[in-house]
Design an enzyme around this catalytic site. Structure first.
Site, short mmCIF file in Angstrom:
data_model
loop_
_atom_site.label_atom_id
_atom_site.label_comp_id
_atom_site.label_asym_id
_atom_site.label_seq_id
_atom_site.Cartn_x
_atom_site.Cartn_y
_atom_site.Cartn_z
N ARG A 194 0.85 -1.19 0.00
CA ARG A 194 0.00 0.00 0.00
C ARG A 194 0.88 1.23 0.00
O ARG A 194 1.73 1.39 0.86
CB ARG A 194 -0.82 -0.02 1.29
N ASP A 228 0.75 -2.88 12.13
CA ASP A 228 1.17 -3.27 10.78
C ASP A 228 1.51 -4.76 10.78
O ASP A 228 2.53 -5.18 11.36
CB ASP A 228 2.37 -2.43 10.34
N THR A 236 -0.94 7.60 -0.75
CA THR A 236 -2.27 7.51 -1.41
C THR A 236 -3.11 6.36 -0.83
O THR A 236 -4.32 6.32 -1.05
CB THR A 236 -2.11 7.25 -2.91
N ASP A 286 5.02 -5.83 9.32
CA ASP A 286 6.14 -5.47 10.20
C ASP A 286 6.19 -6.35 11.44
O ASP A 286 7.27 -6.72 11.91
CB ASP A 286 6.04 -3.99 10.62
C1 PRP Z 1 -1.17 -4.50 4.31
C2 PRP Z 1 -1.99 -5.77 4.42
C3 PRP Z 1 -2.82 -5.73 3.17
C4 PRP Z 1 -3.07 -4.26 2.99
C5 PRP Z 1 -4.46 -3.96 3.48
O1 PRP Z 1 -0.09 -4.70 3.50
O2 PRP Z 1 -1.23 -6.93 4.58
O3 PRP Z 1 -2.15 -6.27 2.04
O4 PRP Z 1 -2.10 -3.57 3.79
O5 PRP Z 1 -4.80 -2.67 3.25
P1 PRP Z 1 -5.94 -2.23 2.20
O6 PRP Z 1 -7.12 -3.13 2.47
O7 PRP Z 1 -6.19 -0.81 2.55
O8 PRP Z 1 -5.41 -2.41 0.81
P2 PRP Z 1 1.07 -3.60 3.34
O9 PRP Z 1 0.76 -2.65 2.24
O10 PRP Z 1 1.35 -3.00 4.68
O11 PRP Z 1 2.28 -4.46 2.80
P3 PRP Z 1 3.14 -5.58 3.54
O12 PRP Z 1 2.30 -6.82 3.60
O13 PRP Z 1 4.32 -5.73 2.64
O14 PRP Z 1 3.52 -5.07 4.92
N1 URA Z 2 -2.33 -2.98 6.94
C1 URA Z 2 -1.93 -3.41 8.15
O1 URA Z 2 -0.95 -4.16 8.27
N2 URA Z 2 -2.63 -2.98 9.23
C2 URA Z 2 -3.71 -2.19 9.12
O2 URA Z 2 -4.33 -1.86 10.15
C3 URA Z 2 -4.11 -1.76 7.83
C4 URA Z 2 -3.41 -2.17 6.76
#
Ligand code: PRP
Ligand code: URA
Length: 209
Positions: free
Chosen positions: A104, A200, A108, A203
């Protein structure tokens, strides 16, 4: 919401409490994600069709039911979805596995796709998308569209925590997709994080922050 299943069970509630707690460290967090994912998988697969085979027990012959494991594919959304993979594989060890790389954008909040690789013949398989967090729904929507673009007809979305905003967005656009989650939380904050959530997920699984 039709086609949305929220697990309601005291043991899940207990595991979610441990998962959400900021004091929970990486090792335990990862283990909990795995355990809850196995249970989500059982729930998501409760209506799959079985094949009848003939076996012999030590006592007698019988017709028994068996899963055609390679008719299914698990597709984690990277990175955080990888944390759910061991948990679902423990339930269906011979399922095929695909990967969707997505993150994400921090400003944005829109998903950015950087990788897409799915098993051959994906259009004939039932797919279980894996991502612990369904926040705005942007990542789920893009992942579902990538799979439908490959001809996949039956898609399930397994997540640990879902926000009402994301559930609404996905069920509106794809009412045919079954969503199985461990908990529906209250809302998103201004940074589009789920409240109360767990922070997160990526993380915390990989210990990157
Ligand atoms: C997080 C999560 C989803 C997304 C959800 O990933 O694991 O993929 O955000 O958010 P949304 O419903 O608003 O799209 P992130 O972008 O943090 O990536 P990561 O898994 O690499 O940490
Ligand atoms: N992605 C995450 O990992 N946590 C949230 O709360 C939203 C998006």
């Amino acid at each position: 919401m039709k086609n949305v299943i929220e697990l309601k069970h005291p043991l899940i509630e207990h595991k979610l409490t441990l998962l959400r707690d900021e004091k929970t460290g990486t090792k335990e967090f990862r283990e909990l994600i795995g355990e809850i994912s196995t249970i989500l998988c059982y729930e998501a697969m409760k209506d799959v069709k079985l094949k009848t085979v003939e076996i012999k027990t030590p006592i007698e012959k019988m017709k028994a039911k068996t899963l055609e494991e390679d008719k299914f594919a698990f597709v984690p959304i990277l990175r955080a979805g990888m944390g759910m993979l061991d948990g679902v594989i423990s339930a269906v060890p011979n399922a095929k596995i695909g990967h969707i790389g997505m993150y994400r954008d921090e400003e944005t909040f829109e998903p950015v796709n950087y990788f897409f690789k799915v098993p051959k013949g994906i259009e004939k398989r039932e797919v279980f998308l894996l991502d612990p967090m369904l926040a705005t729904g942007g990542s789920a929507l893009d992942a579902i569209e990538l799979l439908k673009g490959k001809g996949v007809k039956k898609i399930n979305f397994l997540c640990i925590i879902a926000a009402p905003e994301g559930l609404k967005a996905v069920t509106k656009k794809h009412p045919d997709v079954k969503i199985v989650c461990a908990h529906i939380d209250r809302e998103l904050n201004k940074n589009k994080y789920i409240c109360p959530g767990l922070g997160d997920a990526g993380d915390r699984i990989f210990g990157t922050k």
